[in-house]
Motif scaffolding. Structure first.
Motif, PDB file in Angstrom:
ATOM      1  N   THR A 168     -14.913  10.353  11.875  1.00  0.00           N
ATOM      2  CA  THR A 168     -14.678   9.154  11.075  1.00  0.00           C
ATOM      3  C   THR A 168     -13.197   9.087  10.710  1.00  0.00           C
ATOM      4  N   ILE A 169     -12.535   8.014  11.092  1.00  0.00           N
ATOM      5  CA  ILE A 169     -11.120   7.804  10.791  1.00  0.00           C
ATOM      6  C   ILE A 169     -11.028   6.787   9.661  1.00  0.00           C
ATOM      7  N   MET A 170     -10.579   7.229   8.494  1.00  0.00           N
ATOM      8  CA  MET A 170     -10.485   6.359   7.322  1.00  0.00           C
ATOM      9  C   MET A 170      -9.047   6.330   6.816  1.00  0.00           C
ATOM     10  N   PRO A 171      -8.219   5.423   7.328  1.00  0.00           N
ATOM     11  CA  PRO A 171      -6.838   5.353   6.847  1.00  0.00           C
ATOM     12  C   PRO A 171      -6.790   5.138   5.342  1.00  0.00           C
ATOM     13  N   ALA A 172      -5.802   5.715   4.709  1.00  0.00           N
ATOM     14  CA  ALA A 172      -5.652   5.575   3.254  1.00  0.00           C
ATOM     15  C   ALA A 172      -5.173   4.164   2.947  1.00  0.00           C
ATOM     16  N   SER A 173      -6.116   3.226   2.972  1.00  0.00           N
ATOM     17  CA  SER A 173      -5.804   1.807   2.792  1.00  0.00           C
ATOM     18  C   SER A 173      -6.710   1.210   1.722  1.00  0.00           C
ATOM     19  N   PRO A 174      -6.426   1.471   0.467  1.00  0.00           N
ATOM     20  CA  PRO A 174      -7.278   0.939  -0.608  1.00  0.00           C
ATOM     21  C   PRO A 174      -7.200  -0.579  -0.672  1.00  0.00           C
ATOM     22  N   GLY A 175      -8.311  -1.203  -1.045  1.00  0.00           N
ATOM     23  CA  GLY A 175      -8.354  -2.657  -1.136  1.00  0.00           C
ATOM     24  C   GLY A 175      -7.816  -3.169  -2.465  1.00  0.00           C
ATOM     25  N   ASP A 184      -4.158   4.616 -10.466  1.00  0.00           N
ATOM     26  CA  ASP A 184      -5.430   5.338 -10.472  1.00  0.00           C
ATOM     27  C   ASP A 184      -6.572   4.478  -9.946  1.00  0.00           C
ATOM     28  N   ASP A 185      -6.527   3.181 -10.216  1.00  0.00           N
ATOM     29  CA  ASP A 185      -7.562   2.279  -9.703  1.00  0.00           C
ATOM     30  C   ASP A 185      -7.563   2.267  -8.178  1.00  0.00           C
ATOM     31  N   LEU A 186      -6.376   2.232  -7.579  1.00  0.00           N
ATOM     32  CA  LEU A 186      -6.274   2.234  -6.123  1.00  0.00           C
ATOM     33  C   LEU A 186      -6.749   3.562  -5.540  1.00  0.00           C
ATOM     34  N   ILE A 187      -6.368   4.644  -6.198  1.00  0.00           N
ATOM     35  CA  ILE A 187      -6.790   5.976  -5.744  1.00  0.00           C
ATOM     36  C   ILE A 187      -8.300   6.092  -5.800  1.00  0.00           C
ATOM     37  N   ASP A 188      -8.897   5.658  -6.913  1.00  0.00           N
ATOM     38  CA  ASP A 188     -10.348   5.780  -7.078  1.00  0.00           C
ATOM     39  C   ASP A 188     -11.121   4.971  -6.051  1.00  0.00           C
ATOM     40  N   LEU A 189     -10.609   3.805  -5.690  1.00  0.00           N
ATOM     41  CA  LEU A 189     -11.306   2.993  -4.695  1.00  0.00           C
ATOM     42  C   LEU A 189     -11.376   3.710  -3.355  1.00  0.00           C
TER      43      LEU A 189
END
Length: 210
Positions: A168-175, A184-189
């Motif tokens: 599974t490839i999950m780029p660190a791309s928070p919505g 912290d909100d972006l990190i938690d997502l």
């Protein structure tokens, strides 16, 4: 008085958490915290580069040697005895180095392109890479959180190769659709999405439309 030993604890599951030298140490710190809070036994593997990046990107003052780091993090997160294991990068006797003892799940967060390349080519020069190789050969679950931009054709080819192998490839791309107000909100997502893929209960993000 009855002494409690690691064998007395029943952990919800066992997961290997690898931290490589890519940017994004904050994701790894939060992920470790929540895995331990969810009663997961964690085998924590850090590359030398990861320790440098951690010191650069965060205010975390983690000890340099692995034994001290294990004690420090166990105390910091109030982990149970035996819940957090931090072997050295050359500890080939660690359970994660063998299919007979390694957890069946592993996440590398963040994952550098050098680590992606090593895993894609089966080149194990440290314990983190060997652990990923073991998970692949044992048909376990491997989740990579790459953090690089732009991506070269080599990077893309390596990730495509791994994806075709079931990684599974999950780029660190928070919505941004939840209108985050803090970092912290972006990190938690992002971390919530990782936990969902690892099938670890989390309550920091309910998911789209919930």
């Amino acid at each position: 008085m009855t002494m409690t030993t690691p064998a007395d604890f029943v952990f919800s599951k066992r997961i290997t958490l690898g931290i490589s030298g890519a940017s994004g140490s904050q994701y790894a710190v939060r992920l470790l915290e929540l895995l331990l809070a969810a009663n997961v036994q964690v085998h924590l593997l850090m590359s030398d580069a990861a320790k440098v990046v951690m010191a650069t990107e965060t205010d975390e003052k983690w000890p340099a040697d692995n034994k001290s780091l294990q004690l420090f993090l166990t105390d910091k997160y109030q982990a149970k005895a035996g819940q957090l294991l931090v072997p050295s990068s050359k500890d080939w006797f660690s359970p994660v180095a063998s299919g007979s003892g390694a957890p069946k799940q592993m996440v590398i967060c963040p994952c550098s392109m050098g680590t992606v390349a090593a895993v894609a080519q089966g080149m194990s020069t440290n314990l983190l890479q060997r652990a990923a190789d073991v998970v692949l050969k044992e048909r376990g679950q491997l989740v990579l959180i790459p953090r690089e931009t732009p991506l070269s054709p080599i990077h893309l080819e390596n990730m495509l190769k791994l994806s075709r192998l079931g990684v599974t490839i999950m780029p660190a791309s928070p919505g941004f659709y939840r209108k985050p107000e803090t970092l912290d909100d972006l990190i938690d997502l992002m971390v919530a999405r990782i936990l969902d893929h690892l099938d670890v209960d989390q309550d920091i993000y309910a998911g789209w439309g919930r």
